[in-house]
Design a protein around this motif. Structure first.
Motif, PDB file in Angstrom:
ATOM      1  N   ILE A  45       0.822  -1.206   0.000  1.00  0.00           N
ATOM      2  CA  ILE A  45       0.000   0.000   0.000  1.00  0.00           C
ATOM      3  C   ILE A  45       0.862   1.264   0.000  1.00  0.00           C
ATOM      4  O   ILE A  45       0.491   2.282  -0.579  1.00  0.00           O
ATOM      5  N   ARG A  46       2.043   1.194   0.606  1.00  0.00           N
ATOM      6  CA  ARG A  46       2.925   2.371   0.623  1.00  0.00           C
ATOM      7  C   ARG A  46       3.417   2.700  -0.778  1.00  0.00           C
ATOM      8  O   ARG A  46       3.473   3.869  -1.159  1.00  0.00           O
ATOM      9  N   VAL A  47       3.755   1.679  -1.549  1.00  0.00           N
ATOM     10  CA  VAL A  47       4.219   1.891  -2.924  1.00  0.00           C
ATOM     11  C   VAL A  47       3.056   2.351  -3.793  1.00  0.00           C
ATOM     12  O   VAL A  47       3.220   3.219  -4.659  1.00  0.00           O
ATOM     13  N   MET A  48       1.865   1.797  -3.555  1.00  0.00           N
ATOM     14  CA  MET A  48       0.691   2.232  -4.311  1.00  0.00           C
ATOM     15  C   MET A  48       0.416   3.710  -4.032  1.00  0.00           C
ATOM     16  O   MET A  48       0.111   4.477  -4.945  1.00  0.00           O
ATOM     17  N   ASP A  99       4.094  -1.833  -9.823  1.00  0.00           N
ATOM     18  CA  ASP A  99       5.060  -2.861 -10.214  1.00  0.00           C
ATOM     19  C   ASP A  99       6.342  -2.233 -10.741  1.00  0.00           C
ATOM     20  O   ASP A  99       7.446  -2.707 -10.455  1.00  0.00           O
ATOM     21  N   ARG A 100       6.216  -1.162 -11.501  1.00  0.00           N
ATOM     22  CA  ARG A 100       7.397  -0.477 -12.025  1.00  0.00           C
ATOM     23  C   ARG A 100       8.235   0.092 -10.886  1.00  0.00           C
ATOM     24  O   ARG A 100       9.463  -0.012 -10.882  1.00  0.00           O
ATOM     25  N   LEU A 101       7.580   0.665  -9.893  1.00  0.00           N
ATOM     26  CA  LEU A 101       8.281   1.218  -8.744  1.00  0.00           C
ATOM     27  C   LEU A 101       8.940   0.115  -7.906  1.00  0.00           C
ATOM     28  O   LEU A 101      10.018   0.330  -7.329  1.00  0.00           O
ATOM     29  N   MET A 102       8.297  -1.028  -7.839  1.00  0.00           N
ATOM     30  CA  MET A 102       8.867  -2.141  -7.067  1.00  0.00           C
ATOM     31  C   MET A 102      10.096  -2.728  -7.768  1.00  0.00           C
ATOM     32  O   MET A 102      10.977  -3.279  -7.115  1.00  0.00           O
ATOM     33  N   ASP A 103      10.127  -2.649  -9.101  1.00  0.00           N
ATOM     34  CA  ASP A 103      11.224  -3.224  -9.875  1.00  0.00           C
ATOM     35  C   ASP A 103      11.638  -2.231 -10.955  1.00  0.00           C
ATOM     36  O   ASP A 103      11.355  -2.421 -12.126  1.00  0.00           O
ATOM     37  N   PRO A 104      12.314  -1.135 -10.565  1.00  0.00           N
ATOM     38  CA  PRO A 104      12.636  -0.085 -11.521  1.00  0.00           C
ATOM     39  C   PRO A 104      13.593  -0.518 -12.636  1.00  0.00           C
ATOM     40  O   PRO A 104      13.662   0.126 -13.667  1.00  0.00           O
TER      41      PRO A 104
END
Length: 110
Positions: A45-48, A99-104
């Motif tokens: 949720i923090r990344v979202m 997803d992009r932020l989790m795996d840049p």
């Protein structure tokens, strides 16, 4: 293509109707503070929130630590915040950004 999947067998959703986003319910992951599911996808949720331009923390995240815990009210507060931040954007698009932020370093299409 979305990459955030949960298939590890360890995660499980809390028993709740969920909050429909693009017709698929979002649910909390049992025993987790920041992890939620959306269909076959899990997300932090923090990344979202980061993807939606919101502060990463929300007071309702730690609802279980309150003197009078309110699971339903806190869930509604978190989901209402997401719904409002989405505006006309689809949750699928927000999940792709998550997803992009989790795996840049990934160059896979979203």
């Amino acid at each position: 293509m979305l990459k955030s999947k949960f298939c590890d067998g360890k995660s499980r959703e809390e028993r709740m109707p969920g909050w429909p986003m693009d017709g698929v319910p979002v649910k909390r992951q049992a025993g987790m503070i920041y992890w939620y599911s959306w269909g076959a996808h899990t997300f932090d949720i923090r990344v979202m929130r980061q993807a939606l331009g919101l502060p990463e923390e929300h007071p309702a995240d730690k609802w279980f630590m309150a003197e009078k815990p309110d699971a339903c009210g806190s869930f509604s507060a978190v989901m209402s915040q997401l719904q409002e931040a989405l505006g006309d954007r689809s949750f699928h698009d927000a999940m792709a950004e998550h997803d992009r932020l989790m795996d840049p370093d990934s160059d896979a299409p979203s």
